[in-house]
Structures are given as structure tokens and as C-alpha cells.
Write a protein that holds these residues in place. Structure first.
Motif, PDB file in Angstrom:
ATOM      1  N   ILE A  36       0.864  -1.181   0.000  1.00 43.30           N
ATOM      2  CA  ILE A  36       0.000   0.000   0.000  1.00 43.30           C
ATOM      3  C   ILE A  36       0.900   1.231   0.000  1.00 43.30           C
ATOM      4  CG2 ILE A  36      -1.792   1.289   1.247  1.00 43.30           C
ATOM      5  CD1 ILE A  36      -2.291  -1.326   2.846  1.00 43.30           C
ATOM      6  N   TYR A  37       0.530   2.235  -0.767  1.00 45.81           N
ATOM      7  CA  TYR A  37       1.194   3.534  -0.660  1.00 45.81           C
ATOM      8  C   TYR A  37       0.178   4.617  -0.957  1.00 45.81           C
ATOM      9  CZ  TYR A  37       1.699   3.548  -5.779  1.00 45.81           C
ATOM     10  OH  TYR A  37       1.469   3.524  -7.124  1.00 45.81           O
ATOM     11  N   TYR A  38       0.493   5.827  -0.521  1.00 50.17           N
ATOM     12  CA  TYR A  38      -0.381   6.959  -0.792  1.00 50.17           C
ATOM     13  C   TYR A  38       0.458   8.195  -1.080  1.00 50.17           C
ATOM     14  CZ  TYR A  38       0.318   7.989   4.218  1.00 50.17           C
ATOM     15  OH  TYR A  38       0.858   8.229   5.457  1.00 50.17           O
ATOM     16  N   THR A  39      -0.182   9.148  -1.765  1.00 48.50           N
ATOM     17  CA  THR A  39       0.481  10.386  -2.147  1.00 48.50           C
ATOM     18  C   THR A  39      -0.347  11.553  -1.627  1.00 48.50           C
ATOM     19  OG1 THR A  39       1.285   9.304  -4.149  1.00 48.50           O
ATOM     20  CG2 THR A  39       1.402  11.703  -4.085  1.00 48.50           C
ATOM     21  N   LEU A  40       0.307  12.409  -0.855  1.00 52.17           N
ATOM     22  CA  LEU A  40      -0.364  13.563  -0.272  1.00 52.17           C
ATOM     23  C   LEU A  40      -0.356  14.742  -1.248  1.00 52.17           C
ATOM     24  CD1 LEU A  40       1.171  13.421   3.324  1.00 52.17           C
ATOM     25  CD2 LEU A  40      -1.134  12.731   2.619  1.00 52.17           C
ATOM     26  N   PRO A  41      -1.312  15.662  -1.106  1.00 56.69           N
ATOM     27  CA  PRO A  41      -1.319  16.858  -1.960  1.00 56.69           C
ATOM     28  C   PRO A  41      -0.257  17.858  -1.508  1.00 56.69           C
ATOM     29  CG  PRO A  41      -3.073  17.005  -0.360  1.00 56.69           C
ATOM     30  CD  PRO A  41      -2.446  15.642  -0.183  1.00 56.69           C
ATOM     31  N   GLN A  42       0.059  18.811  -2.367  1.00 53.13           N
ATOM     32  CA  GLN A  42       1.035  19.848  -1.999  1.00 53.13           C
ATOM     33  C   GLN A  42       0.516  20.703  -0.857  1.00 53.13           C
ATOM     34  OE1 GLN A  42       2.140  21.989  -5.550  1.00 53.13           O
ATOM     35  NE2 GLN A  42       3.798  20.556  -5.953  1.00 53.13           N
ATOM     36  N   ALA A  43      -0.760  21.028  -0.893  1.00 50.89           N
ATOM     37  CA  ALA A  43      -1.360  21.838   0.172  1.00 50.89           C
ATOM     38  C   ALA A  43      -2.098  20.907   1.132  1.00 50.89           C
ATOM     39  CB  ALA A  43      -2.316  22.859  -0.409  1.00 50.89           C
ATOM     40  N   LEU A  44      -1.577  20.749   2.320  1.00 48.14           N
ATOM     41  CA  LEU A  44      -2.236  19.911   3.323  1.00 48.14           C
ATOM     42  C   LEU A  44      -3.335  20.726   3.994  1.00 48.14           C
ATOM     43  CD1 LEU A  44       0.591  17.906   5.117  1.00 48.14           C
ATOM     44  CD2 LEU A  44      -1.169  17.075   3.569  1.00 48.14           C
ATOM     45  N   GLU A  45      -4.508  20.705   3.364  1.00 47.90           N
ATOM     46  CA  GLU A  45      -5.647  21.454   3.885  1.00 47.90           C
ATOM     47  C   GLU A  45      -6.923  20.708   3.561  1.00 47.90           C
ATOM     48  OE1 GLU A  45      -5.962  24.574   0.145  1.00 47.90           O
ATOM     49  OE2 GLU A  45      -4.678  25.093   1.840  1.00 47.90           O
ATOM     50  N   ALA A  46      -7.985  21.052   4.289  1.00 50.16           N
ATOM     51  CA  ALA A  46      -9.280  20.407   4.091  1.00 50.16           C
ATOM     52  C   ALA A  46      -9.693  20.493   2.626  1.00 50.16           C
ATOM     53  CB  ALA A  46     -10.323  21.047   4.987  1.00 50.16           C
ATOM     54  N   LYS A  47     -10.316  19.435   2.137  1.00 54.22           N
ATOM     55  CA  LYS A  47     -10.846  19.285   0.778  1.00 54.22           C
ATOM     56  C   LYS A  47      -9.781  18.968  -0.270  1.00 54.22           C
ATOM     57  CE  LYS A  47     -14.893  22.035   1.745  1.00 54.22           C
ATOM     58  NZ  LYS A  47     -15.711  23.173   1.377  1.00 54.22           N
ATOM     59  N   SER A  48      -8.502  18.867   0.111  1.00 53.69           N
ATOM     60  CA  SER A  48      -7.467  18.454  -0.838  1.00 53.69           C
ATOM     61  C   SER A  48      -7.548  16.943  -1.034  1.00 53.69           C
ATOM     62  CB  SER A  48      -6.080  18.842  -0.324  1.00 53.69           C
ATOM     63  OG  SER A  48      -5.945  20.240  -0.280  1.00 53.69           O
ATOM     64  N   LYS A  59      -2.023  -6.691 -10.099  1.00 51.67           N
ATOM     65  CA  LYS A  59      -3.325  -6.022  -9.909  1.00 51.67           C
ATOM     66  C   LYS A  59      -3.132  -4.759  -9.081  1.00 51.67           C
ATOM     67  CE  LYS A  59      -8.075  -6.344  -9.179  1.00 51.67           C
ATOM     68  NZ  LYS A  59      -8.701  -5.391 -10.018  1.00 51.67           N
ATOM     69  N   LYS A  60      -3.761  -3.678  -9.540  1.00 51.80           N
ATOM     70  CA  LYS A  60      -3.658  -2.389  -8.850  1.00 51.80           C
ATOM     71  C   LYS A  60      -5.064  -1.935  -8.465  1.00 51.80           C
ATOM     72  CE  LYS A  60      -1.935   2.287  -9.669  1.00 51.80           C
ATOM     73  NZ  LYS A  60      -1.240   3.166 -10.623  1.00 51.80           N
ATOM     74  N   ILE A  61      -5.237  -1.617  -7.190  1.00 48.71           N
ATOM     75  CA  ILE A  61      -6.505  -1.087  -6.696  1.00 48.71           C
ATOM     76  C   ILE A  61      -6.228   0.356  -6.275  1.00 48.71           C
ATOM     77  CG2 ILE A  61      -8.350  -1.320  -4.989  1.00 48.71           C
ATOM     78  CD1 ILE A  61      -7.359  -4.293  -4.654  1.00 48.71           C
ATOM     79  N   SER A  62      -6.893   1.304  -6.930  1.00 49.43           N
ATOM     80  CA  SER A  62      -6.653   2.723  -6.661  1.00 49.43           C
ATOM     81  C   SER A  62      -7.933   3.393  -6.198  1.00 49.43           C
ATOM     82  CB  SER A  62      -6.171   3.437  -7.920  1.00 49.43           C
ATOM     83  OG  SER A  62      -4.973   2.882  -8.378  1.00 49.43           O
ATOM     84  N   LEU A 132       2.345  -1.207   4.347  1.00 50.15           N
ATOM     85  CA  LEU A 132       2.354   0.148   3.832  1.00 50.15           C
ATOM     86  C   LEU A 132       3.804   0.548   3.631  1.00 50.15           C
ATOM     87  CD1 LEU A 132       0.031   2.948   4.701  1.00 50.15           C
ATOM     88  CD2 LEU A 132       2.449   3.436   4.755  1.00 50.15           C
ATOM     89  N   VAL A 133       4.122   1.069   2.454  1.00 51.21           N
ATOM     90  CA  VAL A 133       5.494   1.494   2.171  1.00 51.21           C
ATOM     91  C   VAL A 133       5.505   2.997   1.900  1.00 51.21           C
ATOM     92  CG1 VAL A 133       6.248  -0.741   1.287  1.00 51.21           C
ATOM     93  CG2 VAL A 133       5.337   0.930  -0.297  1.00 51.21           C
ATOM     94  N   TYR A 134       6.588   3.628   2.295  1.00 46.91           N
ATOM     95  CA  TYR A 134       6.735   5.062   2.065  1.00 46.91           C
ATOM     96  C   TYR A 134       7.549   5.332   0.805  1.00 46.91           C
ATOM     97  CZ  TYR A 134       4.428   5.649   6.417  1.00 46.91           C
ATOM     98  OH  TYR A 134       3.479   5.589   7.392  1.00 46.91           O
ATOM     99  N   ALA A 135       8.343   4.383   0.361  1.00 46.20           N
ATOM    100  CA  ALA A 135       9.076   4.446  -0.908  1.00 46.20           C
ATOM    101  C   ALA A 135       9.758   5.800  -1.108  1.00 46.20           C
ATOM    102  CB  ALA A 135       8.139   4.130  -2.074  1.00 46.20           C
TER     103      ALA A 135
END
Length: 168
Positions: A36-48, A59-62, A132-135
Motif C-alpha cells: 500500500i502507498y499513498y500520495t499527499l497533496p502539496q497543500a495539506l488542507e481540508a478538501k485536498s 493487480k492495482k486497486i486505486s 504500507l510502504v513510504y518508498a
């Protein structure tokens, strides 16, 4: 309902780690267990938007989530996310990054409800084996490639301006 949680430590400050998490990893090593990995938005704010991925072999589940809140505490940040779009009826996540000496403790918790593409028991089995990997290396490679492309674009624009100024 399927739940997943993991605690990890990274050799970065919380701010430095969050900066790297804004770039999707250029490559992720996939082994026997799901990743598992995730990518955060540039602006860490509500609704991003936060982008998530589970890799199971080929297989990729996104899916995507929307940040509901970001709180800054004495030692780091906590990000709360809910489902925006994906193969689930519901999804909630909490990501917390806290300074612990020269390391950053990363606390990640996911909760999945209802599935449209596969039976819940199969997904529960996948998640029970997942890591979960941070890669960070892959994210640094992505950032380097983006920076290189941007520098090349700026050089070409400067050369075009320079040539048009001397033409004629």
C-alpha cells in the motif's frame, strides 16, 4: 468492514517526510505481499485530494480520499481522510507524523466499508498480508525527474526569448 493499521519510523523530520510524500513514487518494489502507498497533496488542507494504491502482484486497486482535517500538534501533524472516489462504499484514514528524536513515527489507520469490485473476505485477506510502504527513494527519484523537466523547460523558454531578441 476491513481495517488496517501500521506504525513505522522514518529517518526524516515530519516536515521533510511530508514534503517527500507529495510525490508519487517512481517505482515501488513489489514482493510476495501486497503493498500500500499513498500520495499527499502539496497543500495539506481540508478538501485536498489524497491518492491511494494497493498493489497485489500485477493487480492495482486505486482510490482517492478527501482531507477532512489537518491538525498540527507539538510533535507533528495528523491528517484525517474520507472516501472521495473508489471501489468502496466508505473509506476513512488517519495519518499521523510525529517527531521522536531524530526519527518520525508514522501512524496510519485505514477503515474500508463495502466493496463493488470483489468480495469483502478476499479484500480482508489481502489487507491482512499488506504492508504500507513510504518508498522515499522512489519519491525522491520522481521529484528529481520533475525538477529536471522543469529546468529544461525554463532553459528552452529562455533560449527562445534570447533568440527572438537577437533576430532581425
Amino acid at each position: 468492514m476491513v481495517q488496517f493499521s501500521q506504525t513505522s519510523w522514518q529517518e526524516y523530520t515530519p516536515d521533510n517526510l511530508l514534503e517527500h510524500m507529495q510525490y508519487a513514487p517512481m517505482n515501488v518494489t513489489i514482493g510476495k505481499n501486497p503493498v500500500i502507498y499513498y500520495t499527499l497533496p502539496q497543500a495539506l488542507e481540508a478538501k485536498s485530494e489524497v491518492k491511494y494504491c494497493v498493489m497485489v502482484g500485477f493487480k492495482k486497486i486505486s482510490w482517492t480520499g478527501t482531507i477532512g482535517s489537518v491538525t498540527t500538534g507539538q510533535y507533528g501533524k495528523k491528517i484525517v481522510v474520507r472516501l472521495q472516489n473508489g471501489p468502496f462504499r466508505g473509506f476513512n484514514a488517519e495519518h499521523e507524523f510525529a517527531a521522536e528524536g531524530c526519527l518520525t513515527a508514522c501512524y496510519d489507520t485505514f477503515s474500508f466499508q463495502g466493496f463493488s469490485e470483489f468480495p469483502e473476505n478476499i479484500f480482508a485477506e489481502i489487507m491482512s498480508k499488506a504492508n504500507l510502504v513510504y518508498a522515499i527513494k522512489g519519491r525522491k527519484d520522481t521529484r528529481s525527474a520533475i525538477d529536471s523537466i522543469e529546468a529544461q523547460k525554463q532553459t528552452q523558454a529562455f533560449e527562445a526569448i534570447s533568440q527572438s531578441a537577437t533576430a532581425g
